[in-house]
Enzyme design. Structure first.
Site, PDB file in Angstrom:
ATOM      1  N   GLY A 141     -16.802 -30.387 -86.318  1.00  0.00           N
ATOM      2  CA  GLY A 141     -16.458 -29.008 -86.032  1.00  0.00           C
ATOM      3  C   GLY A 141     -17.543 -28.355 -85.193  1.00  0.00           C
ATOM      4  O   GLY A 141     -18.681 -28.838 -85.115  1.00  0.00           O
ATOM      5  N   CYS A 142     -17.212 -27.240 -84.549  1.00  0.00           N
ATOM      6  CA  CYS A 142     -18.181 -26.592 -83.655  1.00  0.00           C
ATOM      7  C   CYS A 142     -19.400 -26.078 -84.430  1.00  0.00           C
ATOM      8  O   CYS A 142     -20.540 -26.418 -84.104  1.00  0.00           O
ATOM      9  CB  CYS A 142     -17.518 -25.484 -82.859  1.00  0.00           C
ATOM     10  SG  CYS A 142     -16.649 -24.249 -83.849  1.00  0.00           S
ATOM     11  N   TYR A 143     -19.169 -25.280 -85.479  1.00  0.00           N
ATOM     12  CA  TYR A 143     -20.301 -24.796 -86.268  1.00  0.00           C
ATOM     13  C   TYR A 143     -21.046 -25.959 -86.921  1.00  0.00           C
ATOM     14  O   TYR A 143     -22.281 -25.943 -87.002  1.00  0.00           O
ATOM     15  CB  TYR A 143     -19.815 -23.848 -87.366  1.00  0.00           C
ATOM     16  CG  TYR A 143     -19.360 -22.496 -86.892  1.00  0.00           C
ATOM     17  CD1 TYR A 143     -20.236 -21.635 -86.224  1.00  0.00           C
ATOM     18  CD2 TYR A 143     -18.065 -22.057 -87.124  1.00  0.00           C
ATOM     19  CE1 TYR A 143     -19.815 -20.388 -85.809  1.00  0.00           C
ATOM     20  CE2 TYR A 143     -17.637 -20.805 -86.713  1.00  0.00           C
ATOM     21  CZ  TYR A 143     -18.518 -19.973 -86.046  1.00  0.00           C
ATOM     22  OH  TYR A 143     -18.103 -18.735 -85.632  1.00  0.00           O
TER      23      TYR A 143
END
Length: 314
Positions: free
Chosen positions: A115-117
């Site tokens: 995921g990005c985070y």
């Protein structure tokens, strides 16, 4: 050699960005599904099993269903959803973390893209835990800001509506119940005993993000200075094409007093900054939430699986 690629969920932001990265590639043949049949499991199964590589750009439940449709032992699946990121049978698609991650991507037919985070968080925490600087039970708190492009079509439409609510003019804190879907991978992939406190903000700009973790030196496993931490990160990511450690940003040597979140938009790059002082050490990652945090990472993993230059079309 030409590869057949199916993007399941090409209508979403990640799927569209993956498609755009293939537009100038002569080695990729995109298999398309009729619009009216894009949710038909029989038709989807045909596309998946006819492909060399299938990208899943879907909600979690739909990604699980699509992965189960694959019966061709030669089809390789790259999942951009949260569904398989902590499944040990799937490779975790962050090759820069260390050689074992890259090797598993090379040898696997199932890869879960971070995921990005989580990408920005794990890029900080994994080296800290592996090096022995941070104990696995450290009380981690993660602060992050992102452009609104990562929030999906509905949120993008809200932000770009001329008659939008005034609350969208300011940064908005969310995930208030500490149940964000990226937390399990942040904990497990980083090697933590507990999930961190996570405070993400969605902000009024389109693309790019920063993720920040602060350290109290007195709580670390061994005595280190901010410069020691910077040296550890520099060695850990030495030679990486897309992850770079910025020059040491110790107290009094900042070239400017800000770290903007959007300057890597449109790239697959990630920068790591170490700053603060020897009592309170701060680490920040900066990258594109749609690049290294999504579509760029997915394409990079595919290139590695193909045995190509990992930067092809990136």
């Amino acid at each position: 050699m030409s590869y057949k690629v199916f993007i399941d969920g090409k209508e979403g932001t990640t799927g569209l960005k993956i498609f755009e990265r293939f537009e100038k590639r002569s080695d990729i043949e995109i298999i398309t599904i009729d619009e009216e049949k894009r949710k038909d499991p029989v038709e989807k199964a045909k596309m998946i099993n006819a492909s060399d590589y299938t990208f899943l750009c879907l909600p979690d439940a739909a990604a699980i269903e699509s992965a189960a449709l694959c019966t061709n032992p030669n089809t390789k699946i790259i999942d951009a959803s949260t569904a398989h990121r902590v499944n040990p049978d799937w490779a975790y698609g962050f090759p820069e973390l260390d050689k074992s991650f890259r090797d598993k991507i090379i040898n696997s037919k199932r890869v879960a893209v971070p995921g990005c985070y989580a990408s920005g968080t794990i890029a900080i925490l994994y080296p800290l835990v592996k090096s022995g600087i941070m104990p696995s039970d450290y009380p981690v708190a993660v602060h992050a800001v992102s452009g609104y492009s990562g929030a999906g079509k509905k949120a993008i439409a809200q932000y770009e509506d001329p008659a939008r609510d005034k609350s969208l003019d300011s940064p908005r804190l969310y995930a208030l119940t500490q149940g964000h879907k990226h937390l399990p991978e942040m904990k497990i992939i980083s090697g933590l005993d507990f999930e961190p406190i996570f405070t993400p903000y969605i902000c009024d700009y389109f693309q790019g993000m920063t993720v920040t973790v602060g350290l109290h030196a007195r709580l670390l496993s061994k005595k280190v200075s901010a410069h020691d931490v910077w040296e550890m990160f520099s060695k850990h990511y030495d030679g990486c094409r897309f992850v770079k450690v910025a020059p040491f940003m110790g107290e009094g040597v900042l070239s400017e007093p800000f770290i903007p979140a959007n300057t890597l938009a449109g790239t697959n790059n990630m920068e790591i900054f170490v700053y603060g002082n020897d009592d309170r050490i701060i680490i920040t990652t900066r990258f594109d939430n749609l690049g290294k945090g999504a579509s760029g990472a997915a394409v990079q993993c595919m290139n590695i699986m193909m045995g190509l230059d990992e930067g092809t079309s990136l």
